[in-house]
Design a protein around this motif. Structure first.
Motif, mmCIF file in Angstrom:
data_model
loop_
_atom_site.group_PDB
_atom_site.id
_atom_site.type_symbol
_atom_site.label_atom_id
_atom_site.label_comp_id
_atom_site.label_asym_id
_atom_site.label_seq_id
_atom_site.Cartn_x
_atom_site.Cartn_y
_atom_site.Cartn_z
ATOM 1 N N UNK A 7 0.844 -1.179 0.000
ATOM 2 C CA UNK A 7 0.000 0.000 0.000
ATOM 3 C C UNK A 7 0.885 1.236 0.000
ATOM 4 N N UNK A 8 0.525 2.228 -0.803
ATOM 5 C CA UNK A 8 1.276 3.481 -0.849
ATOM 6 C C UNK A 8 0.363 4.678 -0.768
ATOM 7 N N UNK A 50 4.911 -0.486 -4.201
ATOM 8 C CA UNK A 50 5.786 -1.537 -4.743
ATOM 9 C C UNK A 50 6.921 -1.866 -3.783
ATOM 10 N N UNK A 51 7.566 -0.829 -3.273
ATOM 11 C CA UNK A 51 8.683 -1.050 -2.343
ATOM 12 C C UNK A 51 8.205 -1.706 -1.051
ATOM 13 N N UNK A 57 11.660 -0.953 2.144
ATOM 14 C CA UNK A 57 11.558 0.399 2.697
ATOM 15 C C UNK A 57 10.626 1.271 1.874
ATOM 16 N N UNK A 58 10.993 2.530 1.623
ATOM 17 C CA UNK A 58 10.070 3.443 0.952
ATOM 18 C C UNK A 58 10.809 4.327 -0.047
ATOM 19 N N UNK A 154 -0.887 -2.541 -4.526
ATOM 20 C CA UNK A 154 -0.270 -3.355 -5.568
ATOM 21 C C UNK A 154 -0.214 -4.815 -5.145
ATOM 22 N N UNK A 155 -0.175 -5.654 -6.155
ATOM 23 C CA UNK A 155 0.100 -7.077 -5.971
ATOM 24 C C UNK A 155 1.371 -7.362 -6.754
ATOM 25 N N UNK A 156 2.345 -7.975 -6.084
ATOM 26 C CA UNK A 156 3.572 -8.366 -6.785
ATOM 27 C C UNK A 156 3.714 -9.871 -6.655
ATOM 28 N N UNK A 157 4.439 -10.444 -7.626
ATOM 29 C CA UNK A 157 4.585 -11.898 -7.705
ATOM 30 C C UNK A 157 6.065 -12.257 -7.813
ATOM 31 N N UNK A 158 6.392 -13.424 -7.248
ATOM 32 C CA UNK A 158 7.757 -13.950 -7.367
ATOM 33 C C UNK A 158 7.650 -15.381 -7.873
#
Length: 158
Positions: A7-8, A50-51, A57-58, A154-158
């Motif tokens: 969340x940003x 994203x970070x 961090x930010x 955001x949703x990020x994937x690995x």
């Protein structure tokens, strides 16, 4: 596959005589954002989300407003670098949902151009980037046209 969410949030003061950058595009308006960079609150909120999702961090940690390297910088450069930073940890973007809170100007017609611009910078499909806009019904600093804020998940994937 590992997925994570982030969340940003960002806010900037609006003032006359400043350029107004939002969603990677310049908007004609009598006010713009007071900032160390170009003040693009939407991009800054996305970078923070994203970070945060990658536990890295930010935006202020990676691109400090005390550094002359980032004075007046185009926030699209920061966004591209942020995507590269999370990729170094093995993450890619799944999708982004964002909201801009702004009383004026009305930006509904500009959202497709913002989506196109930012999806190209991040190398993601246009359908994976939602941008919405709202007012605060003339309440608070946004409603009084003293500032602008943006939120991103955001949703990020690995």
């Amino acid at each position: 596959m590992k997925i994570r969410v982030g969340f940003g949030y960002d806010v900037h003061q609006l003032a006359e005589g400043e350029e107004f950058w939002l969603g990677g595009i310049k908007i004609e308006h009598n006010k713009g954002c007071v900032a160390h960079s170009d003040g693009d609150v939407l991009i800054h909120a996305i970078c923070d989300a994203l970070l945060g999702a990658a536990n890295m961090r930010d935006i202020g940690y990676h691109f400090p407003d005390t550094s002359n390297d980032f004075k007046g910088i185009d926030s699209k450069i920061l966004l591209k670098k942020t995507v590269e930073i999370i990729a170094e940890k093995g993450y890619s973007i799944g999708n982004i949902d964002s909201t801009i809170a702004l009383q004026k100007p009305k930006i509904k017609a500009l959202i497709p151009k913002m989506q196109e611009t930012l999806s190209k910078v991040m190398g993601i499909d246009l359908d994976d980037l939602a941008i919405k806009a709202t007012t605060t019904e003339k309440l608070g600093f946004v409603g009084k046209q003293e500032g602008i804020s943006a939120y991103a998940t955001v949703l990020i994937e690995k």
